[in-house]
Design a protein around this motif. Structure first.
Motif, PDB file in Angstrom:
ATOM      1  N   LEU A 134       0.829  -1.210   0.000  1.00  0.00           N
ATOM      2  CA  LEU A 134       0.000   0.000   0.000  1.00  0.00           C
ATOM      3  C   LEU A 134       0.861   1.256   0.000  1.00  0.00           C
ATOM      4  CD1 LEU A 134      -2.843  -1.021   2.478  1.00  0.00           C
ATOM      5  CD2 LEU A 134      -3.093  -0.537   0.039  1.00  0.00           C
ATOM      6  N   GLU A 135       1.927   1.248   0.790  1.00  0.00           N
ATOM      7  CA  GLU A 135       2.828   2.407   0.817  1.00  0.00           C
ATOM      8  C   GLU A 135       3.473   2.627  -0.541  1.00  0.00           C
ATOM      9  OE1 GLU A 135       5.647   2.118   4.039  1.00  0.00           O
ATOM     10  OE2 GLU A 135       4.061   1.561   5.427  1.00  0.00           O
ATOM     11  N   GLY A 159      -6.028  -7.468  -1.942  1.00  0.00           N
ATOM     12  CA  GLY A 159      -6.295  -7.875  -0.562  1.00  0.00           C
ATOM     13  C   GLY A 159      -7.247  -6.900   0.119  1.00  0.00           C
ATOM     14  N   GLU A 160      -6.825  -6.417   1.263  1.00  0.00           N
ATOM     15  CA  GLU A 160      -7.637  -5.454   2.016  1.00  0.00           C
ATOM     16  C   GLU A 160      -7.859  -4.182   1.196  1.00  0.00           C
ATOM     17  OE1 GLU A 160      -9.025  -5.589   5.194  1.00  0.00           O
ATOM     18  OE2 GLU A 160      -8.549  -7.724   4.996  1.00  0.00           O
ATOM     19  N   PRO A 161      -9.023  -3.561   1.345  1.00  0.00           N
ATOM     20  CA  PRO A 161      -9.279  -2.301   0.621  1.00  0.00           C
ATOM     21  C   PRO A 161      -8.276  -1.217   1.023  1.00  0.00           C
ATOM     22  CG  PRO A 161     -11.297  -3.131   1.622  1.00  0.00           C
ATOM     23  CD  PRO A 161     -10.171  -3.971   2.150  1.00  0.00           C
ATOM     24  N   HIS A 162      -7.981  -0.355   0.090  1.00  0.00           N
ATOM     25  CA  HIS A 162      -7.109   0.782   0.362  1.00  0.00           C
ATOM     26  C   HIS A 162      -7.816   1.681   1.378  1.00  0.00           C
ATOM     27  CE1 HIS A 162      -4.905   4.508  -0.204  1.00  0.00           C
ATOM     28  NE2 HIS A 162      -3.955   3.783  -0.794  1.00  0.00           N
ATOM     29  N   PRO A 163      -7.081   2.265   2.321  1.00  0.00           N
ATOM     30  CA  PRO A 163      -7.715   3.159   3.305  1.00  0.00           C
ATOM     31  C   PRO A 163      -8.500   4.302   2.667  1.00  0.00           C
ATOM     32  CG  PRO A 163      -5.499   2.626   4.007  1.00  0.00           C
ATOM     33  CD  PRO A 163      -5.666   2.055   2.614  1.00  0.00           C
ATOM     34  N   TRP A 164      -8.043   4.798   1.526  1.00  0.00           N
ATOM     35  CA  TRP A 164      -8.774   5.893   0.884  1.00  0.00           C
ATOM     36  C   TRP A 164     -10.113   5.400   0.341  1.00  0.00           C
ATOM     37  CZ3 TRP A 164      -8.436  10.710   1.817  1.00  0.00           C
ATOM     38  CH2 TRP A 164      -9.116  11.617   1.020  1.00  0.00           C
ATOM     39  N   ARG A 193     -17.812  -3.240 -12.297  1.00  0.00           N
ATOM     40  CA  ARG A 193     -18.278  -2.116 -13.120  1.00  0.00           C
ATOM     41  C   ARG A 193     -17.245  -1.782 -14.184  1.00  0.00           C
ATOM     42  NH1 ARG A 193     -22.027   1.746  -9.797  1.00  0.00           N
ATOM     43  NH2 ARG A 193     -22.775   0.289  -8.240  1.00  0.00           N
ATOM     44  N   PRO A 194     -17.699  -1.254 -15.300  1.00  0.00           N
ATOM     45  CA  PRO A 194     -16.744  -0.859 -16.330  1.00  0.00           C
ATOM     46  C   PRO A 194     -15.851   0.264 -15.809  1.00  0.00           C
ATOM     47  CG  PRO A 194     -19.007  -0.723 -17.145  1.00  0.00           C
ATOM     48  CD  PRO A 194     -19.076  -1.023 -15.690  1.00  0.00           C
ATOM     49  N   ALA A 195     -14.571   0.058 -15.892  1.00  0.00           N
ATOM     50  CA  ALA A 195     -13.616   1.079 -15.470  1.00  0.00           C
ATOM     51  C   ALA A 195     -12.336   0.892 -16.260  1.00  0.00           C
ATOM     52  CB  ALA A 195     -13.331   0.965 -13.979  1.00  0.00           C
ATOM     53  N   ARG A 196     -11.954   1.929 -16.938  1.00  0.00           N
ATOM     54  CA  ARG A 196     -10.706   1.903 -17.699  1.00  0.00           C
ATOM     55  C   ARG A 196     -10.052   3.258 -17.497  1.00  0.00           C
ATOM     56  NH1 ARG A 196      -8.099  -1.005 -21.542  1.00  0.00           N
ATOM     57  NH2 ARG A 196      -7.055   0.143 -23.200  1.00  0.00           N
ATOM     58  N   ARG A 197      -8.808   3.241 -17.137  1.00  0.00           N
ATOM     59  CA  ARG A 197      -8.048   4.473 -16.952  1.00  0.00           C
ATOM     60  C   ARG A 197      -6.716   4.319 -17.670  1.00  0.00           C
ATOM     61  NH1 ARG A 197      -9.850   7.614 -12.118  1.00  0.00           N
ATOM     62  NH2 ARG A 197     -12.104   7.451 -12.306  1.00  0.00           N
ATOM     63  N   ASP A 198      -6.102   5.433 -17.954  1.00  0.00           N
ATOM     64  CA  ASP A 198      -4.818   5.416 -18.632  1.00  0.00           C
ATOM     65  C   ASP A 198      -3.786   4.631 -17.816  1.00  0.00           C
ATOM     66  OD1 ASP A 198      -3.435   6.201 -20.945  1.00  0.00           O
ATOM     67  OD2 ASP A 198      -2.431   7.817 -19.854  1.00  0.00           O
ATOM     68  N   VAL A 199      -3.796   4.827 -16.504  1.00  0.00           N
ATOM     69  CA  VAL A 199      -2.849   4.161 -15.620  1.00  0.00           C
ATOM     70  C   VAL A 199      -3.612   3.371 -14.559  1.00  0.00           C
ATOM     71  CG1 VAL A 199      -0.968   4.475 -13.961  1.00  0.00           C
ATOM     72  CG2 VAL A 199      -1.169   6.014 -15.923  1.00  0.00           C
ATOM     73  N   VAL A 200      -3.206   2.122 -14.378  1.00  0.00           N
ATOM     74  CA  VAL A 200      -3.759   1.292 -13.309  1.00  0.00           C
ATOM     75  C   VAL A 200      -2.613   0.891 -12.395  1.00  0.00           C
ATOM     76  CG1 VAL A 200      -4.898  -0.885 -12.724  1.00  0.00           C
ATOM     77  CG2 VAL A 200      -5.676   0.431 -14.697  1.00  0.00           C
ATOM     78  N   VAL A 201      -2.826   1.098 -11.096  1.00  0.00           N
ATOM     79  CA  VAL A 201      -1.877   0.655 -10.076  1.00  0.00           C
ATOM     80  C   VAL A 201      -2.539  -0.524  -9.377  1.00  0.00           C
ATOM     81  CG1 VAL A 201      -0.596   1.271  -7.988  1.00  0.00           C
ATOM     82  CG2 VAL A 201      -0.962   2.991  -9.798  1.00  0.00           C
ATOM     83  N   LEU A 202      -1.958  -1.710  -9.514  1.00  0.00           N
ATOM     84  CA  LEU A 202      -2.486  -2.918  -8.891  1.00  0.00           C
ATOM     85  C   LEU A 202      -1.699  -3.187  -7.619  1.00  0.00           C
ATOM     86  CD1 LEU A 202      -4.367  -5.419  -8.994  1.00  0.00           C
ATOM     87  CD2 LEU A 202      -2.518  -6.580 -10.245  1.00  0.00           C
ATOM     88  N   VAL A 203      -2.411  -3.247  -6.489  1.00  0.00           N
ATOM     89  CA  VAL A 203      -1.788  -3.481  -5.194  1.00  0.00           C
ATOM     90  C   VAL A 203      -2.061  -4.919  -4.780  1.00  0.00           C
ATOM     91  CG1 VAL A 203      -1.587  -2.670  -2.814  1.00  0.00           C
ATOM     92  CG2 VAL A 203      -2.308  -1.073  -4.611  1.00  0.00           C
ATOM     93  N   LEU A 242      -0.432   2.196 -19.015  1.00  0.00           N
ATOM     94  CA  LEU A 242       0.562   1.750 -18.047  1.00  0.00           C
ATOM     95  C   LEU A 242      -0.097   0.973 -16.920  1.00  0.00           C
ATOM     96  CD1 LEU A 242       3.574   2.023 -17.041  1.00  0.00           C
ATOM     97  CD2 LEU A 242       2.804   4.064 -15.807  1.00  0.00           C
ATOM     98  N   LEU A 243       0.504  -0.152 -16.577  1.00  0.00           N
ATOM     99  CA  LEU A 243       0.099  -0.942 -15.418  1.00  0.00           C
ATOM    100  C   LEU A 243       1.290  -1.009 -14.484  1.00  0.00           C
ATOM    101  CD1 LEU A 243      -1.676  -2.895 -13.759  1.00  0.00           C
ATOM    102  CD2 LEU A 243      -0.834  -4.737 -15.234  1.00  0.00           C
ATOM    103  N   VAL A 244       1.075  -0.613 -13.225  1.00  0.00           N
ATOM    104  CA  VAL A 244       2.117  -0.686 -12.204  1.00  0.00           C
ATOM    105  C   VAL A 244       1.649  -1.688 -11.168  1.00  0.00           C
ATOM    106  CG1 VAL A 244       3.466   0.601 -10.505  1.00  0.00           C
ATOM    107  CG2 VAL A 244       2.673   1.756 -12.583  1.00  0.00           C
ATOM    108  N   VAL A 245       2.486  -2.683 -10.883  1.00  0.00           N
ATOM    109  CA  VAL A 245       2.157  -3.698  -9.882  1.00  0.00           C
ATOM    110  C   VAL A 245       2.991  -3.419  -8.642  1.00  0.00           C
ATOM    111  CG1 VAL A 245       2.140  -6.161  -9.328  1.00  0.00           C
ATOM    112  CG2 VAL A 245       1.651  -5.401 -11.669  1.00  0.00           C
ATOM    113  N   CYS A 246       2.310  -3.274  -7.505  1.00  0.00           N
ATOM    114  CA  CYS A 246       2.985  -3.042  -6.234  1.00  0.00           C
ATOM    115  C   CYS A 246       2.721  -4.236  -5.325  1.00  0.00           C
ATOM    116  CB  CYS A 246       2.472  -1.772  -5.559  1.00  0.00           C
ATOM    117  SG  CYS A 246       2.743  -0.287  -6.545  1.00  0.00           S
ATOM    118  N   GLY A 247       3.778  -4.848  -4.853  1.00  0.00           N
ATOM    119  CA  GLY A 247       3.641  -6.024  -4.002  1.00  0.00           C
ATOM    120  C   GLY A 247       4.457  -7.155  -4.568  1.00  0.00           C
ATOM    121  N   GLU A 248       3.992  -8.342  -4.380  1.00  0.00           N
ATOM    122  CA  GLU A 248       4.695  -9.535  -4.823  1.00  0.00           C
ATOM    123  C   GLU A 248       4.396  -9.810  -6.292  1.00  0.00           C
ATOM    124  OE1 GLU A 248       6.873 -11.237  -2.995  1.00  0.00           O
ATOM    125  OE2 GLU A 248       6.545  -9.820  -1.366  1.00  0.00           O
ATOM    126  N   ALA A 249       5.209  -9.282  -7.192  1.00  0.00           N
ATOM    127  CA  ALA A 249       4.982  -9.439  -8.631  1.00  0.00           C
ATOM    128  C   ALA A 249       5.006 -10.897  -9.045  1.00  0.00           C
ATOM    129  CB  ALA A 249       6.016  -8.655  -9.432  1.00  0.00           C
TER     130      ALA A 249
END
Length: 123
Positions: A5-6, A31-36, A67-77, A100-107
């Motif tokens: 998350l950080e 996993g757990e929902p983001h605090p935001w 739901r349909p959701a597409r954005r230029d950048v996706v950050v997967l946690v 762009l897809l950014v994966v944060c965590g255990e790739a």
């Protein structure tokens, strides 16, 4: 997995500092929902989902978003989840990313080749 998350929060900050619009960024947690996300849901489901439709701000959701959701950048946690849930989340996130897809965590949990911190979307 607080570290994931950080790292995602740092990534979003860097994306915005580099000139990306907040509405270009979608953050998905496996996993757990983001605090935001939890904070935004405290104002009610209607207001929360309206933010997705309006597209003016970074949107935080569960990776299993239907739901349909597409954005230029996706950050997967990938934050503390079994490997069997991470792989489909990676595939869905890849399909939601326009550039762009950014994966944060255990790739390695998501079957991504190597251990990249970011990689262009193939969508």
């Amino acid at each position: 997995m607080a570290e994931a998350l950080e790292r995602a929060d740092d990534t979003v900050d860097r994306l915005l500092e580099s000139g990306r619009r907040p509405g270009d960024v979608l953050v998905l947690t496996v996993g757990e929902p983001h605090p935001w996300q939890q904070h935004e849901l405290s104002f009610g489901e209607g207001r929360y989902w309206a933010q997705l439709t309006e597209g003016d701000d970074v949107f935080y959701a569960d990776a299993a978003l239907t739901r349909p959701a597409r954005r230029d950048v996706v950050v997967l946690v990938v934050n503390g989840t079994p490997a069997h849930r991470a792989e489909p989340a990676f595939q869905q996130a890849l399909g939601r990313a326009g550039a762009l897809l950014v994966v944060c965590g255990e790739a390695d949990l998501v079957g991504a080749p190597g251990t990249p911190e970011s990689r262009p979307a193939l969508a």
